[in-house]
Design an enzyme around this catalytic site. Sequence first.
Site, short mmCIF file in Angstrom:
data_model
loop_
_atom_site.label_atom_id
_atom_site.label_comp_id
_atom_site.label_asym_id
_atom_site.label_seq_id
_atom_site.Cartn_x
_atom_site.Cartn_y
_atom_site.Cartn_z
NE ARG A 305 -4.28 -1.12 2.36
CZ ARG A 305 -4.40 -1.95 3.39
NH1 ARG A 305 -3.45 -1.99 4.31
NH2 ARG A 305 -5.44 -2.73 3.52
CB VAL A 427 -8.59 -0.59 -5.78
CG1 VAL A 427 -9.64 -0.64 -6.87
CG2 VAL A 427 -7.55 0.47 -6.11
CD GLU A 428 -3.12 -1.73 -3.54
OE1 GLU A 428 -2.53 -1.26 -2.54
OE2 GLU A 428 -2.55 -1.94 -4.61
N GLY A 429 -8.39 -1.56 -0.34
CA GLY A 429 -8.98 -1.10 0.91
C GLY A 429 -9.71 0.21 0.69
#
Length: 753
Positions: A305, A427-429
Amino acid sequence: MFGMLLALLRRQGAAPEMSATERAALEAGDVWLDGELFSGRPKLQKILDAEYPQLTERERAFLDGPVEEVLQHVDPQLTSCTKELPEAAWEALRRHRFFGLGIPVEYGGHGFSALAQSTIFGKLACRSMAASTVVLITNSVGPGELLVEVGTDEQRRHYLPRLARGEEIPCFALTEPEAGSDAASMTSKGVLFKQSDGELAIRLQWQKRYITLAPIATLLGLAFRLEDPEGLLGGERDLGITCALVPTNLPGVEVGRRHDPLGIPFPNGPTSGRDVVIPASQIIGGVAQAGGGWKMLMEALSGGRAISLPSQAATGAKYVARIAGAYAAVRRQFGLAVGRFEGVEEPLARIGARAYLLEAARVMTCGAVDAGFRPAVVSAMVKYNATELSRQTARDGMDVLGGAAICLGPRNLMASAWQTAPVGITVEGANILTRSLIVFGQGAIRCHPHAHALLESIRTDDKKAFRRALIRHQLHFASNAIRGAWHSVTRGRFVRSPVSGPAAKYYRRLAWCSARFAFYADLAMMTLGGQLKFRGKLTGRFADILSSLYLMTTALRRFEAEGRPADDLPLLIFACEERLAAIQESFEGLLQNLDIPVLGAVLRGPVLWWTRLNPVGARPTDRTGGAIARLMQRPGAARDRLTSELYVHPDSAWERLEEAFELAVSAEAISSKLRTAVRRGEVEKGSADALIAQGLERGLLSAEDADLLERAAAARREVIQVDDFSLEELRSGAVPQNQTVDGAARQLDAAGG
């Protein structure tokens, strides 16, 4: 007494119940500078000494060579029409091993640093989000990183060279229709069984969606729940979430259909599998990692991240700063460049300061990863704030460019930044979840010096550990209460700053805010206990404070690392003061909404009154914002530093804007002379051509002056034009044939488009 208190706390749910997936997420990664900020007494010199890395010569050569070669093959308009990268770009990506940026050299990759990977992702994004995303996914959330970290030797030897060369295109399938952030709801399933030859195998069933690269993937990284009904591994029936490698050419695998993410042409789509059989050795890390998939993913995300989406967000902000600053200097209304109007200076200042801030956060956080940290909380903060601030920056850029930003076509330089912003948010959380649950929820447990030990002692009913942790926690709480009160009364003036000069003030404010934050965080945890987990508005405000503290540290570190350039001081001041104002707003929101019996009234009354009377910060001044706006509209080293590592394609609308910008600035003194002559009555007011003719006739302008003004006016007229289409062109999605920007129309003709 401690035993009775422990029993009471257990009955009241002071230690919130956590699923195995929640526990794995909370325990993933490392504590870094976030621990200092959470302590209430940050070591400011440690912040100043944090790594602020630079690219190596080999990494710089790759950026200036292969990256630019790939981008020369990509035309955003053509890609938008065909919905795929041209084969020439794919060939260059494979030949230069773009899919192995982080794979070690011994496996055929480049072994580049996190900073280099981040910079490559960003530079690709400023020309083609599709190319950037293809490279980003294969180097981050694709299975390559997991193989490097936990793969077996055999898996590494077989797959990593193939991934680096682009012989395998990977994706990672996690999200399902009913399981996004809540991985415990995952329905994709694998069942262990013995084949006729006695080898262990897994029969898989899955249904996934939102999977980037799934439509073109040859190798699927798959997350599923693994069951062992026959006890073949000698443990429980439900082994838990597991990750495995699934070749997409196996019987039962379905790929190929696509989602359309806001019209951005990167491959994204669903994938499903029915009765797909793989050897158990395809579990990433081997059979020993059966059930270890969720922890594996959380560890990978805690570092990933920090690199992937922040790179695109920071580049997006720098791109908007470059475009908006140039356009504001070129576009004229009422006889002046629109960037001279204070109403336009406001968004320009925000754009510039956020571009400075996000680049600082990107570089400094990559430095942590390159130093061996997996800063889980920091990476979540950076992902959330970078994508959110980038979206706000794109909005401001749209406002500055006005009509030129809303008319789609090859000349539009701003719509892509606005169009792509929501993807990074999601996206990605997703940002809502990241803000309200992850940043403070994980931060409170991992970064607090005593909270984790206290909660564990309650959960395990360990009286001795509970007594020790409680005493330490109460001493910590009391010291922060005293420290916070002292800093509030003195406004942090007695904090020892590690630097002198104008930046010293912000180190002192950092210490003051940290002490106040730590005190309120402890107060909330002690009074609300396990219920705090469900108070997402409160935890969101705590997350905002912690995030702003971290972003401030990165801006301060950047200013020092780059040698305190005087021209950058307005950027530092604006960035820090905007963060301090956000912190002040969050503190007030906390005090208004901490519903604590008796004490809540005190917080909402005199404490809130004092907090408003004695704020930690206020919004930046107009003077500071004006200085930033002028910096963005003036060619030079400061503007180039602010907007570094971008790519301007030859003969593009962007290049023509840059040329018009240079001409406009060069001609400004001559234009000012003519405006003065009009005010004095020396020449009559009229069109630009008429003014130039009068200036020549009356000796106010030289031939060179007139030529410069004419070239600047011609360049301005060119770059403020917007695209127009025939109805047939709009229906077909083709680039207008009378406007061959970037050669897109020629390429469409050649492709039969």
